[in-house]
Design an enzyme around this catalytic site. Structure first.
Site, short mmCIF file in Angstrom:
data_model
loop_
_atom_site.label_atom_id
_atom_site.label_comp_id
_atom_site.label_asym_id
_atom_site.label_seq_id
_atom_site.Cartn_x
_atom_site.Cartn_y
_atom_site.Cartn_z
N PRO A 2 0.82 -1.19 0.00
CG PRO A 2 -0.18 -1.28 2.03
CD PRO A 2 1.05 -1.68 1.34
CD GLU A 3 3.26 3.11 -4.25
OE1 GLU A 3 3.43 4.31 -4.52
OE2 GLU A 3 3.55 2.19 -5.03
#
Length: 271
Positions: A2-3
């Site tokens: 996840p960014e």
DNA sequence: AAATGAACCTGTTTGC
DNA sequence: TGCAAACAGGTTCATT
């Protein structure tokens, strides 16, 4: 995994489920994450007032002092399930809420981590004290980016993924923003002109905001808290598109190894 | 100072 | 078909 967009989408998805809820009790299932778990007793009976996000961290703000800080690592995700439902696949932590629902943290690779941090310790905590500005906030300006690049011999891609410069940008969105601004990922940061950096600044904000609107990017693992995937992966222009045609010029997207990970770019659009 | 590589883990895909 | 190698969105630490 996840960014920034995926963490933000998770935050927004969880909010309606946990806002104002009390934590009945919390527990882990014995498999360690990256760092030791907090003492779960400190969460017992506490009311969740808010979920905030800083960089790629989720911050569960509790009535009284302190926050539960969570990082999703590469494959972490939160799900909301009825408390009587059995343990989810790869579930590591469960927070039972006072409305019959529970918050499950699932993480295949267990690169994620959690900690309880008191308010007084928060700003000086090593995870937070050296973070640069939020890319979508007013604190992130073109002139800040230009100043950060001055004299730097590291690559521009490495620089935008450096959390001291700007937070939340990982391998996907760095590649996409560099494509949109026409900059080769391997260019030395100090050699990129200010006009290009102004474009890069705008492209970073654009691509992150668009990704949030699309529910994040699901390549394999990412799911929103309700289990739906994110749709931004369909909007990738270079990431994961090695050998495919450039959407701008029809040339062939290339991949190379940079800092131990894949970089994607169009050799004619990015110089 | 900055670049490189390894480490933390498991699951999936790729290539022989 | 089977097996081994390569690879995956993040961060930190040690070594050049």
């Amino acid at each position: 995994m996840p960014e920034l967009p995926e963490v933000e989408v998770t935050r927004r998805g969880l909010m309606p489920h946990v806002f104002g809820r009390h934590i009945l009790h919390a527990r882990d299932h014995g498999q360690a994450l990256r760092y030791p778990y907090p003492d779960w007793r400190i969460l017992q009976g506490r009311k969740i007032l808010d979920i905030q996000r800083r960089a790629k961290y989720l911050l569960f703000c509790l009535e009284g002092d302190g926050r539960l800080v969570c990082h999703l690592g590469m494959t972490g995700q939160f799900r909301c399930l009825p408390s009587n439902e059995e343990v989810a696949q790869h579930e590591q932590v469960c927070l039972h809420l006072d409305d019959g629902w529970s918050l499950r943290y699932c993480d295949v690779r267990r690169f994620g981590y959690m900690a309880f941090i008191s308010e007084s310790a928060f700003s000086s905590h090593p995870w937070f004290s050296h973070l640069g500005p939020e890319p979508l906030s007013d604190a992130f300006t073109p002139s800040w980016l230009i100043r950060c690049c001055r004299g730097r011999r590291c690559s521009i891609k490495h620089l935008v993924m450096d959390t001291r410069i700007v937070v939340g940008v990982g391998n996907i969105y760095a590649s996409e923003a560099l494509f949109r601004s026409g900059i080769h990922p391997a260019r030395k940061a100090g050699d990129v002109g200010s006009e290009a950096l102004i474009r890069l600044h705008a492209a970073l904000r654009e691509v992150l905001a668009e990704a949030i609107r699309a529910g994040g990017s699901t390549i394999r693992d990412f799911r929103r808290s309700d289990g739906r995937p994110g749709y931004f992966s369909h909007a990738f222009r270079v990431y994961g598109r090695e050998g495919e045609p450039c959407v701008e010029c029809g040339g062939v997207i290339q991949r190379f190894k940079q800092d131990g990970r894949s970089s994607f770019f169009c050799p004619s659009c990015q110089t």
